[in-house]
Motif scaffolding. Structure first.
Motif, mmCIF file in Angstrom:
data_model
loop_
_atom_site.group_PDB
_atom_site.id
_atom_site.type_symbol
_atom_site.label_atom_id
_atom_site.label_comp_id
_atom_site.label_asym_id
_atom_site.label_seq_id
_atom_site.Cartn_x
_atom_site.Cartn_y
_atom_site.Cartn_z
ATOM 1 N N THR A 261 -8.188 -13.099 4.929
ATOM 2 C CA THR A 261 -7.894 -13.010 3.491
ATOM 3 C C THR A 261 -7.993 -11.584 2.974
ATOM 4 O O THR A 261 -7.934 -11.363 1.769
ATOM 5 N N LEU A 262 -8.152 -10.621 3.866
ATOM 6 C CA LEU A 262 -8.252 -9.228 3.439
ATOM 7 C C LEU A 262 -6.970 -8.841 2.713
ATOM 8 O O LEU A 262 -5.866 -8.969 3.247
ATOM 9 N N THR A 263 -7.127 -8.375 1.482
ATOM 10 C CA THR A 263 -5.984 -8.204 0.582
ATOM 11 C C THR A 263 -6.088 -6.879 -0.153
ATOM 12 O O THR A 263 -7.188 -6.395 -0.440
ATOM 13 N N THR A 264 -4.948 -6.299 -0.466
ATOM 14 C CA THR A 264 -4.924 -5.094 -1.296
ATOM 15 C C THR A 264 -4.224 -5.402 -2.611
ATOM 16 O O THR A 264 -3.354 -6.268 -2.686
ATOM 17 N N PHE A 265 -4.656 -4.680 -3.657
ATOM 18 C CA PHE A 265 -4.004 -4.768 -4.957
ATOM 19 C C PHE A 265 -3.653 -3.360 -5.430
ATOM 20 O O PHE A 265 -4.503 -2.474 -5.436
ATOM 21 N N SER A 266 -2.413 -3.208 -5.841
ATOM 22 C CA SER A 266 -1.967 -1.932 -6.381
ATOM 23 C C SER A 266 -0.815 -2.200 -7.328
ATOM 24 O O SER A 266 0.192 -2.806 -6.933
ATOM 25 N N GLY A 267 -0.963 -1.783 -8.578
ATOM 26 C CA GLY A 267 0.090 -2.009 -9.552
ATOM 27 C C GLY A 267 0.439 -3.470 -9.720
ATOM 28 O O GLY A 267 1.597 -3.830 -9.914
ATOM 29 N N HIS A 268 -0.577 -4.346 -9.603
ATOM 30 C CA HIS A 268 -0.414 -5.802 -9.717
ATOM 31 C C HIS A 268 0.432 -6.390 -8.601
ATOM 32 O O HIS A 268 0.938 -7.506 -8.704
ATOM 33 N N ARG A 269 0.577 -5.653 -7.517
ATOM 34 C CA ARG A 269 1.207 -6.181 -6.313
ATOM 35 C C ARG A 269 0.142 -6.364 -5.254
ATOM 36 O O ARG A 269 -0.807 -5.587 -5.170
ATOM 37 N N THR A 270 0.325 -7.390 -4.444
ATOM 38 C CA THR A 270 -0.683 -7.684 -3.427
ATOM 39 C C THR A 270 -0.036 -7.868 -2.069
ATOM 40 O O THR A 270 1.097 -8.333 -1.960
ATOM 41 N N ASP A 271 -0.773 -7.495 -1.031
ATOM 42 C CA ASP A 271 -0.339 -7.713 0.344
ATOM 43 C C ASP A 271 -1.524 -8.274 1.110
ATOM 44 O O ASP A 271 -2.625 -7.728 1.048
ATOM 45 N N VAL A 272 -1.306 -9.353 1.827
ATOM 46 C CA VAL A 272 -2.341 -9.921 2.676
ATOM 47 C C VAL A 272 -2.093 -9.455 4.105
ATOM 48 O O VAL A 272 -0.981 -9.563 4.615
ATOM 49 N N ALA A 273 -3.134 -8.911 4.717
ATOM 50 C CA ALA A 273 -2.984 -8.389 6.079
ATOM 51 C C ALA A 273 -2.715 -9.526 7.056
ATOM 52 O O ALA A 273 -3.532 -10.404 7.244
ATOM 53 N N GLN A 274 -1.559 -9.534 7.679
ATOM 54 C CA GLN A 274 -1.209 -10.517 8.693
ATOM 55 C C GLN A 274 -0.668 -9.768 9.906
ATOM 56 O O GLN A 274 0.530 -9.580 10.078
ATOM 57 N N GLY A 275 -1.587 -9.332 10.730
ATOM 58 C CA GLY A 275 -1.216 -8.530 11.879
ATOM 59 C C GLY A 275 -1.173 -7.054 11.529
ATOM 60 O O GLY A 275 -1.804 -6.228 12.158
ATOM 61 N N ALA A 276 -0.392 -6.695 10.499
ATOM 62 C CA ALA A 276 -0.362 -5.310 10.036
ATOM 63 C C ALA A 276 -1.619 -5.038 9.225
ATOM 64 O O ALA A 276 -2.453 -5.908 9.027
#
Length: 374
Positions: A261-276
């Motif tokens: 569930t490691l996730t980043t938030f920037s400018g109200h956009r999110t990416d969940v780490a899936q391999g990358a």
């Protein structure tokens, strides 16, 4: 994660007084407006009454406050501690609501703001404004001892975590590697796998009785467990309210979250780490977070002497609290209330966990609507 978020020179949180809101990178219940703090004030005032009615008789000469709902008066001071307080917006909202709706309690509140970021601490007095007279302390550490209520809103999810992955030959930990020197000097950060950095990681998994299948990648938040133990020791008597997003361990460490569930938030956009690893991009410029394992937090709290009182969706917590408000007050805040309650939003993703110490297991207003967890 520790460096990217909290390093005094380059850390994401360390370099700004506020990171949330429409102009920030993510949105919290506090960004809805003062309503969330006003609702918490309703619950906190009830907790103060419970503390008062269950306390031993006050010592001679101590000042006391008397609540209209209490059977007796017995407390000279009431500590309100906010951990991860940022610039103090939530506490300011709470205090203004206490002052306006619970004036008997307000003069006895001692506010303690706990915040790691020096930039955020520098902004706290200005944020508190007309309720700054209640501020008793502001630092990066919890008070040595306090009696009252500790509130932590979206704190545990921001603690640095260990990411581990199960391989055929056993548990591995994911590490961040520096770019290579020489021809690859301009390369970006990368991840590598190696033996776990501490036996506490395997012990954590064993304690939960969970099985990670080969290829599953998950996060373990040892810091959250240490924090609740420390908070339990420092709380002499009172309540702890934790508000965060996460799951019970059986759900968090399952096939549905097998890529973490490691996730980043920037400018109200999110990416969940899936391999990358999007959390390696521009470290210090974006938020990094992981879902909370509420099972381990509860187990550690109970082992440290706390009693679990409730665990529920924020939606039901809010509905329980608004039941004490009149229709006019709700009508004025209808839009903000909808934001706190909307399915799939803050209300269902965020959970509320309440602990008590030396207060029994009272029926709290915030739990009066139900204690459902989705």
């Amino acid at each position: 994660m520790e460096l990217a978020l909290y390093d005094p020179a380059v850390g994401y949180y360390a370099r700004a007084a506020q990171r949330s809101g429409r102009a920030g990178d993510f949105f919290t219940s506090v960004d809805v407006g003062p309503l969330f703090g006003e609702l918490l004030a309703t619950q906190i005032a009830e907790m103060a009454t419970i503390l008062q009615s269950t306390a031993e008789p006050a010592k001679h000469g101590e000042k006391e406050f008397i609540s209209a709902n209490s059977a007796s008066s017995a407390v000279s001071a009431f500590d309100l501690v906010e951990a991860g307080a940022g610039n103090g917006r939530l506490s300011a909202d709470i205090l203004r609501a206490v002052r306006d709706r619970h004036p008997d309690l307000y003069p006895h509140v001692r506010l303690h703001l706990v915040e790691a970021s020096a930039a955020a601490r520098d902004a706290q007095l200005a944020t508190l404004g007309d309720v700054r007279d209640r501020l008793s302390s502001a630092s990066g550490l919890l008070p040595e001892s306090f009696e009252g209520v500790l509130v932590a809103n979206e704190l545990l999810d921001a603690f640095p975590v260990h990411q581990v992955v199960m391989r055929e030959d056993g548990l591995k930990e994911v590490y961040v590697a520096r770019p290579s020197q020489g021809r690859d000097r301009g390369a970006t950060l990368r991840v590598i796998e190696g033996p776990p950095s501490t036996p506490a990681l395997q012990a954590y998994i064993d304690r939960l009785g969970i099985t990670l299948e080969p290829g599953w990648r998950v996060e373990i938040n040892l810091r959250a467990v240490d924090w609740i133990r420390d908070a339990a020791q420092r709380l002499a008597r009172g309540f702890i309210i934790l508000i965060d997003y996460g799951h019970e361990a059986r759900d968090l460490y399952s096939a549905s979250h097998a890529q973490g569930t490691l996730t980043t938030f920037s400018g109200h956009r999110t990416d969940v780490a899936q391999g990358a690893a999007p959390w390696l991009i521009d470290p210090g410029e974006q938020d990094i977070t992981a879902h909370v394992d509420f099972t381990s937090v509860r187990d550690a709290a109970e082992a440290a002497g706390l009693t679990i009182i409730a665990f529920l969706d924020q939606t039901y917590f809010v509905l329980g609290l608004v039941s004490a408000w009149n229709g006019a007050a709700l009508a004025e805040r209808a839009r903000a209330l909808k934001t706190l309650l909307v399915p799939g939003g803050l209300g269902s993703t965020h959970k509320v966990m309440i602990f008590g110490k030396a207060v029994g297991t009272p029926a709290l207003l915030g739990c009066s609507f139900g204690t459902r967890v989705t």
